[in-house]
Design an enzyme around this catalytic site. Structure first.
Site, PDB file in Angstrom:
ATOM      1  N   ASP A 194       0.827  -1.202   0.000  1.00 54.27           N
ATOM      2  CA  ASP A 194       0.000   0.000   0.000  1.00 54.27           C
ATOM      3  C   ASP A 194       0.860   1.251   0.000  1.00 54.27           C
ATOM      4  O   ASP A 194       0.572   2.198  -0.709  1.00 54.27           O
ATOM      5  CB  ASP A 194      -0.969  -0.002   1.197  1.00 54.27           C
ATOM      6  CG  ASP A 194      -0.277  -0.216   2.526  1.00 54.27           C
ATOM      7  OD1 ASP A 194       0.842  -0.768   2.542  1.00 54.27           O
ATOM      8  OD2 ASP A 194      -0.848   0.162   3.555  1.00 54.27           O
ATOM      9  N   ASP A 250       7.273   3.977   2.761  1.00 56.75           N
ATOM     10  CA  ASP A 250       7.501   5.141   3.615  1.00 56.75           C
ATOM     11  C   ASP A 250       9.015   5.236   3.878  1.00 56.75           C
ATOM     12  O   ASP A 250       9.746   5.809   3.066  1.00 56.75           O
ATOM     13  CB  ASP A 250       6.681   4.907   4.895  1.00 56.75           C
ATOM     14  CG  ASP A 250       6.560   6.120   5.783  1.00 56.75           C
ATOM     15  OD1 ASP A 250       7.357   7.061   5.608  1.00 56.75           O
ATOM     16  OD2 ASP A 250       5.695   6.142   6.660  1.00 56.75           O
ATOM     17  N   ARG A 293      -9.472   1.755   7.699  1.00 62.87           N
ATOM     18  CA  ARG A 293      -9.056   0.925   6.566  1.00 62.87           C
ATOM     19  C   ARG A 293     -10.168   0.768   5.528  1.00 62.87           C
ATOM     20  O   ARG A 293      -9.903   0.541   4.350  1.00 62.87           O
ATOM     21  CB  ARG A 293      -8.654  -0.477   7.045  1.00 62.87           C
ATOM     22  CG  ARG A 293      -7.394  -0.532   7.903  1.00 62.87           C
ATOM     23  CD  ARG A 293      -6.954  -1.975   8.053  1.00 62.87           C
ATOM     24  NE  ARG A 293      -6.000  -2.194   9.135  1.00 62.87           N
ATOM     25  CZ  ARG A 293      -4.684  -2.059   9.024  1.00 62.87           C
ATOM     26  NH1 ARG A 293      -4.167  -1.672   7.882  1.00 62.87           N
ATOM     27  NH2 ARG A 293      -3.880  -2.305  10.049  1.00 62.87           N
TER      28      ARG A 293
HETATM   29  C1  PRP Z   1       2.727  -0.123   6.756  1.00 55.61           C
HETATM   30  C2  PRP Z   1       2.465  -0.346   5.287  1.00 55.61           C
HETATM   31  C3  PRP Z   1       3.772  -0.899   4.775  1.00 55.61           C
HETATM   32  C4  PRP Z   1       4.805  -0.308   5.708  1.00 55.61           C
HETATM   33  C5  PRP Z   1       5.552   0.785   5.007  1.00 55.61           C
HETATM   34  O1  PRP Z   1       2.459  -1.316   7.424  1.00 55.61           O
HETATM   35  O2  PRP Z   1       1.395  -1.234   5.092  1.00 55.61           O
HETATM   36  O3  PRP Z   1       3.798  -2.308   4.847  1.00 55.61           O
HETATM   37  O4  PRP Z   1       4.099   0.216   6.833  1.00 55.61           O
HETATM   38  O5  PRP Z   1       6.411   1.448   5.887  1.00 55.61           O
HETATM   39  P1  PRP Z   1       7.973   1.525   5.723  1.00 55.61           P
HETATM   40  O6  PRP Z   1       8.277   1.855   4.297  1.00 55.61           O
HETATM   41  O7  PRP Z   1       8.368   2.661   6.654  1.00 55.61           O
HETATM   42  O8  PRP Z   1       8.564   0.226   6.155  1.00 55.61           O
HETATM   43  P2  PRP Z   1       2.132  -1.377   8.992  1.00 55.61           P
HETATM   44  O9  PRP Z   1       3.355  -1.848   9.727  1.00 55.61           O
HETATM   45  O10 PRP Z   1       1.547  -0.071   9.432  1.00 55.61           O
HETATM   46  O11 PRP Z   1       1.084  -2.534   9.092  1.00 55.61           O
HETATM   47  P3  PRP Z   1      -0.362  -2.675   8.394  1.00 55.61           P
HETATM   48  O12 PRP Z   1      -0.135  -2.834   6.921  1.00 55.61           O
HETATM   49  O13 PRP Z   1      -0.944  -3.889   9.014  1.00 55.61           O
HETATM   50  O14 PRP Z   1      -1.157  -1.431   8.703  1.00 55.61           O
END
Ligand code: PRP
Length: 196
Positions: free
Chosen positions: A104, A107, A169
């Site tokens: 998704d 970051d 979500r």
């Molecule tokens: C979020 C998102 C990515 C990740 C990106 O997951 O879904 O997998 O963070 O961040 P990064 O580039 O800083 O690593 P999250 O850990 O929030 O879990 P979720 O998808 O269950 O909400």
């Protein structure tokens, strides 16, 4: 459009219609990879990527199989901890398969970077990645993202799979969550709508 949701103001970043249109464009690109004849093994990252994956695979013309991993980095905070954790591994082997990782958001890049390395060690025939959102301002590691839906500024985005403390979500659009009263109307949230 602004909504008071109790934890700040939620304003629309990308409408459901704009997401739908971009997802179809991404699917056309993906269908074109390798002449589109090979089956694609789509690996989704729970939980945030599930809504995007569900729409993307239905927009594809080529045959697909799907699997999921679960990673965690944020918990209930808005800032990532240092090391992503693998909560759920792949159900199926991926050796000699054409793998597409669906995220998704990229970051810091830590999650996708770790995951691509992990998958690479299992020797797929090919490995590519697509992310609905790219937030380059927060990048900590250099990671290759083959296809991006929308490039965004450093705002906390919810909806269309993305959460804040597991909420939002289900929203069909992407929204920006800001502390009450901090948003100005001329904020340009989306800087690039085109893929690389
Ligand atoms: C979020 C998102 C990515 C990740 C990106 O997951 O879904 O997998 O963070 O961040 P990064 O580039 O800083 O690593 P999250 O850990 O929030 O879990 P979720 O998808 O269950 O909400």
């Amino acid at each position: 459009m602004m909504h008071a949701m109790g934890q700040g103001d939620l304003s629309v970043l990308v409408t459901a219609e704009a997401i739908r249109s971009r997802v179809w464009e991404l699917a056309v690109e993906i269908d074109g990879w390798g002449n589109g004849v090979h089956e694609l093994h789509v690996v989704g990252v729970l939980k945030g990527g599930v809504v995007f994956l569900a729409d993307l695979i239905r927009a594809l013309s080529r045959p697909v199989t799907i699997d999921f991993v679960a990673m965690s980095s944020y918990g209930q905070d808005t800032k990532p901890s240092s090391e992503p954790r693998l909560i759920k591994s792949l159900d199926e082997g991926i050796e000699d398969r054409d793998v597409l990782v669906v995220e998704d958001i990229v970051d810091t890049g830590c999650t996708l970077s770790w995951l691509l390395n992990y998958i690479e060690t299992r020797r797929p025939r090919s490995l590519r990645s697509v992310a609905l959102l790219d937030k380059p301002a927060r990048r900590q590691v250099d990671v290759r993202v083959d296809l991006v839906g929308f490039r965004i500024q450093d705002h906390f985005v919810v909806g269309y799979g993305l959460d804040f403390a597991e909420r939002y979500r289900h929203l069909p659009y992407l929204g920006v969550l800001e502390p009450s009263g901090t948003r100005t109307e001329d904020d340009a949230f989306v800087t690039t709508l085109d893929a690389e």
